[in-house]
Design a protein around this motif. Sequence first.
Motif, PDB file in Angstrom:
ATOM      1  N   LEU A 226       0.851  -1.187   0.000  1.00 52.42           N
ATOM      2  CA  LEU A 226       0.000   0.000   0.000  1.00 52.42           C
ATOM      3  C   LEU A 226       0.888   1.238   0.000  1.00 52.42           C
ATOM      4  N   ASN A 227       0.628   2.162  -0.936  1.00 54.99           N
ATOM      5  CA  ASN A 227       1.295   3.459  -0.922  1.00 54.99           C
ATOM      6  C   ASN A 227       0.233   4.546  -0.886  1.00 54.99           C
ATOM      7  N   VAL A 228       0.441   5.528  -0.027  1.00 59.15           N
ATOM      8  CA  VAL A 228      -0.495   6.654   0.097  1.00 59.15           C
ATOM      9  C   VAL A 228       0.207   7.903  -0.412  1.00 59.15           C
ATOM     10  N   GLY A 229      -0.219   8.388  -1.581  1.00 64.22           N
ATOM     11  CA  GLY A 229       0.380   9.568  -2.192  1.00 64.22           C
ATOM     12  C   GLY A 229       1.270   9.203  -3.359  1.00 64.22           C
ATOM     13  N   PHE A 230       0.818   9.453  -4.602  1.00 64.71           N
ATOM     14  CA  PHE A 230       1.559   9.037  -5.796  1.00 64.71           C
ATOM     15  C   PHE A 230       2.616  10.058  -6.216  1.00 64.71           C
ATOM     16  N   GLY A 231       2.234  11.352  -6.261  1.00 63.18           N
ATOM     17  CA  GLY A 231       3.189  12.394  -6.643  1.00 63.18           C
ATOM     18  C   GLY A 231       3.753  12.204  -8.034  1.00 63.18           C
ATOM     19  N   LEU A 232       5.077  12.029  -8.121  1.00 63.25           N
ATOM     20  CA  LEU A 232       5.758  11.764  -9.385  1.00 63.25           C
ATOM     21  C   LEU A 232       5.798  10.271  -9.713  1.00 63.25           C
ATOM     22  N   GLY A 233       5.294   9.467  -8.818  1.00 64.85           N
ATOM     23  CA  GLY A 233       5.299   8.020  -9.048  1.00 64.85           C
ATOM     24  C   GLY A 233       6.640   7.370  -8.789  1.00 64.85           C
ATOM     25  N   LEU A 234       7.547   8.070  -8.121  1.00 65.51           N
ATOM     26  CA  LEU A 234       8.894   7.541  -7.918  1.00 65.51           C
ATOM     27  C   LEU A 234       8.896   6.280  -7.067  1.00 65.51           C
ATOM     28  N   VAL A 235       8.303   6.390  -5.866  1.00 64.75           N
ATOM     29  CA  VAL A 235       8.368   5.234  -4.981  1.00 64.75           C
ATOM     30  C   VAL A 235       7.557   4.074  -5.539  1.00 64.75           C
ATOM     31  N   ASP A 236       6.451   4.360  -6.217  1.00 61.41           N
ATOM     32  CA  ASP A 236       5.643   3.282  -6.799  1.00 61.41           C
ATOM     33  C   ASP A 236       6.402   2.564  -7.908  1.00 61.41           C
ATOM     34  N   SER A 237       7.148   3.324  -8.717  1.00 59.57           N
ATOM     35  CA  SER A 237       7.948   2.700  -9.776  1.00 59.57           C
ATOM     36  C   SER A 237       9.024   1.801  -9.182  1.00 59.57           C
ATOM     37  N   TYR A 238       9.682   2.263  -8.131  1.00 58.79           N
ATOM     38  CA  TYR A 238      10.731   1.466  -7.500  1.00 58.79           C
ATOM     39  C   TYR A 238      10.160   0.268  -6.747  1.00 58.79           C
ATOM     40  N   LEU A 239       8.970   0.429  -6.174  1.00 60.14           N
ATOM     41  CA  LEU A 239       8.320  -0.716  -5.528  1.00 60.14           C
ATOM     42  C   LEU A 239       8.005  -1.792  -6.560  1.00 60.14           C
ATOM     43  N   GLN A 240       7.551  -1.376  -7.736  1.00 60.92           N
ATOM     44  CA  GLN A 240       7.277  -2.328  -8.811  1.00 60.92           C
ATOM     45  C   GLN A 240       8.563  -3.044  -9.241  1.00 60.92           C
ATOM     46  N   LYS A 241       9.631  -2.281  -9.365  1.00 61.21           N
ATOM     47  CA  LYS A 241      10.878  -2.828  -9.893  1.00 61.21           C
ATOM     48  C   LYS A 241      11.584  -3.745  -8.907  1.00 61.21           C
ATOM     49  N   ILE A 283      -9.405   4.627   3.590  1.00 60.27           N
ATOM     50  CA  ILE A 283      -8.836   3.646   4.508  1.00 60.27           C
ATOM     51  C   ILE A 283      -9.906   2.798   5.183  1.00 60.27           C
ATOM     52  N   VAL A 284     -11.101   3.371   5.356  1.00 55.34           N
ATOM     53  CA  VAL A 284     -12.168   2.642   6.055  1.00 55.34           C
ATOM     54  C   VAL A 284     -12.696   1.484   5.218  1.00 55.34           C
ATOM     55  N   ASN A 285     -12.441   1.534   3.905  1.00 53.17           N
ATOM     56  CA  ASN A 285     -12.938   0.478   3.019  1.00 53.17           C
ATOM     57  C   ASN A 285     -11.910  -0.615   2.762  1.00 53.17           C
ATOM     58  N   ILE A 286     -10.716  -0.466   3.322  1.00 56.20           N
ATOM     59  CA  ILE A 286      -9.674  -1.474   3.117  1.00 56.20           C
ATOM     60  C   ILE A 286      -9.894  -2.642   4.064  1.00 56.20           C
ATOM     61  N   GLU A 287      -9.977  -3.821   3.515  1.00 56.31           N
ATOM     62  CA  GLU A 287     -10.243  -5.006   4.325  1.00 56.31           C
ATOM     63  C   GLU A 287      -9.056  -5.952   4.391  1.00 56.31           C
ATOM     64  N   GLU A 288      -8.008  -5.711   3.577  1.00 52.79           N
ATOM     65  CA  GLU A 288      -6.851  -6.602   3.588  1.00 52.79           C
ATOM     66  C   GLU A 288      -5.725  -6.020   4.424  1.00 52.79           C
ATOM     67  N   ALA A 289      -4.783  -6.891   4.776  1.00 54.26           N
ATOM     68  CA  ALA A 289      -3.586  -6.455   5.503  1.00 54.26           C
ATOM     69  C   ALA A 289      -2.410  -6.443   4.537  1.00 54.26           C
ATOM     70  N   PHE A 290      -1.441  -5.558   4.792  1.00 60.17           N
ATOM     71  CA  PHE A 290      -0.345  -5.337   3.858  1.00 60.17           C
ATOM     72  C   PHE A 290       0.994  -5.772   4.456  1.00 60.17           C
ATOM     73  N   ASP A 291       1.885  -6.200   3.563  1.00 58.24           N
ATOM     74  CA  ASP A 291       3.265  -6.503   3.962  1.00 58.24           C
ATOM     75  C   ASP A 291       4.110  -5.234   4.023  1.00 58.24           C
ATOM     76  N   ILE A 292       3.764  -4.290   3.170  1.00 61.31           N
ATOM     77  CA  ILE A 292       4.528  -3.040   3.060  1.00 61.31           C
ATOM     78  C   ILE A 292       3.548  -1.876   2.977  1.00 61.31           C
ATOM     79  N   ILE A 293       3.779  -0.846   3.793  1.00 62.79           N
ATOM     80  CA  ILE A 293       2.973   0.374   3.733  1.00 62.79           C
ATOM     81  C   ILE A 293       3.920   1.567   3.697  1.00 62.79           C
ATOM     82  N   TYR A 294       3.651   2.482   2.764  1.00 64.46           N
ATOM     83  CA  TYR A 294       4.433   3.716   2.673  1.00 64.46           C
ATOM     84  C   TYR A 294       3.473   4.890   2.632  1.00 64.46           C
ATOM     85  N   TRP A 295       3.836   5.986   3.317  1.00 71.45           N
ATOM     86  CA  TRP A 295       2.958   7.165   3.437  1.00 71.45           C
ATOM     87  C   TRP A 295       3.737   8.421   3.084  1.00 71.45           C
ATOM     88  N   ASP A 296       3.209   9.198   2.131  1.00 67.92           N
ATOM     89  CA  ASP A 296       3.866  10.453   1.730  1.00 67.92           C
ATOM     90  C   ASP A 296       2.812  11.353   1.091  1.00 67.92           C
TER      91      ASP A 296
END
Length: 406
Positions: A226-241, A283-296
């Motif tokens: 789970l990532n909160v805040g996309f911005g430039l997509g930097l962390v999401d791209s690196y998480l994918q990679k 967040i109230v609609n999320i029913e799964e648990a995550f291995d990784i969470i990032y907030w920005d």
Amino acid sequence: MLKELPEVPNEVLSNIEDFFSEEKNPALQSLKDILFTALSTQNDELLVSLLEKYPLTVHITGLPPSSPFLNSTVITSALHIAAAFKYLGGLQLLIQNGHPWNAVDSKGTSAGQIALQAKFTEGYEWLVSEGVRSELILGILDDGEMEDVEEDTERLTNGRYLKQKLLYTSDGNRLLDADNNGVMMGWEAPLMLRHAQLFAQQYYGSKDLNFESNGSSTENNGPVVLNVGFGLGLVDSYLQKYCNPKSHTIIEAHPDVYNQMIALGWDKKPGVKILFGRWQDMIVNIEEAFDIIYWDTFAEEYKDFKEFNENIPNILKQTGIYSYFNGLGGTNQFFHDVYCQVATADLQDLGLETEFIDIDLEKESESNTLFEVNQKEESNNVWTGIRRAYWTLPTYRLPICRFLEY
């Protein structure tokens, strides 16, 4: 011999405006001189006498900055003078009598920064601990709303930000709001990369920095992210990679950023789920648990960060890892150190322990072998055209948070 204190009329002592009026209080300049003498000579007896007879002494500013660590053109406070002269007892007496720990001079410099410049380690550490103590108490009394240590009368609220038109620069290296504030900037790429690499290291148990193999497996047994805040997509791209997530949920609230995500095809990436809206609503609609969470996120305050953290025990797996962009007080080392300790204490109350990994920004951004990032922005020009820098410190403290029993 105790320096003789000037006489001040009782009616002046009871009125703060009269106390600081040289017309109504001719003794004010004498009081300033005596206060400076008490601080610069570390005279406990004189300082105590001043504080007892004139409680408003702690608010006196405009003291003579006769120290190499004080700028002669700034209006400074008693706490700054005590810090410059390495007077620990003076710091303690002033704060015990009501001097704010986070006061800044006319140039925005805190007493903590003065202590740091003067290499007054004992005083600096005491001021940090006092700041942490004060903010934790205020957090309890004010339901988690940390006092704003960096006053900004034009602070952008989250509601106003979400209504603004954002701009992605043509080089893809900056995301700016309507006031030319940096929402996210390319200089953060090495930090986002390091966050993703450390997530991968923690999840896969790898001890080296060769993470490419994690993303090349034909079977996807990767983490739920789970990532909160996309911005430039930097962390999401690196998480994918580097993390090769089994599923990758992204919460993004701003419509312009959401449209950019769609234009870049993020909604079509395997395993990616975009939740468009404020995290408070999603967040109230999320029913799964995550291995990784990032907030920005952007245009939110410490109280919002604390509120988000209160959800972590419900959405992070017991063996999971949580991290966030640690930009708290990012332009003031003293305030940053206080914020880091307050955040650590608040997370500990939720059952999470925090480890900080210090990253030297200059060394890391120049290390192509580690980051594989070509910085398009020269370090001296990073903030050109930006209304206000949100980070100026030499070291980034990357937080890794886990449940205490793990």
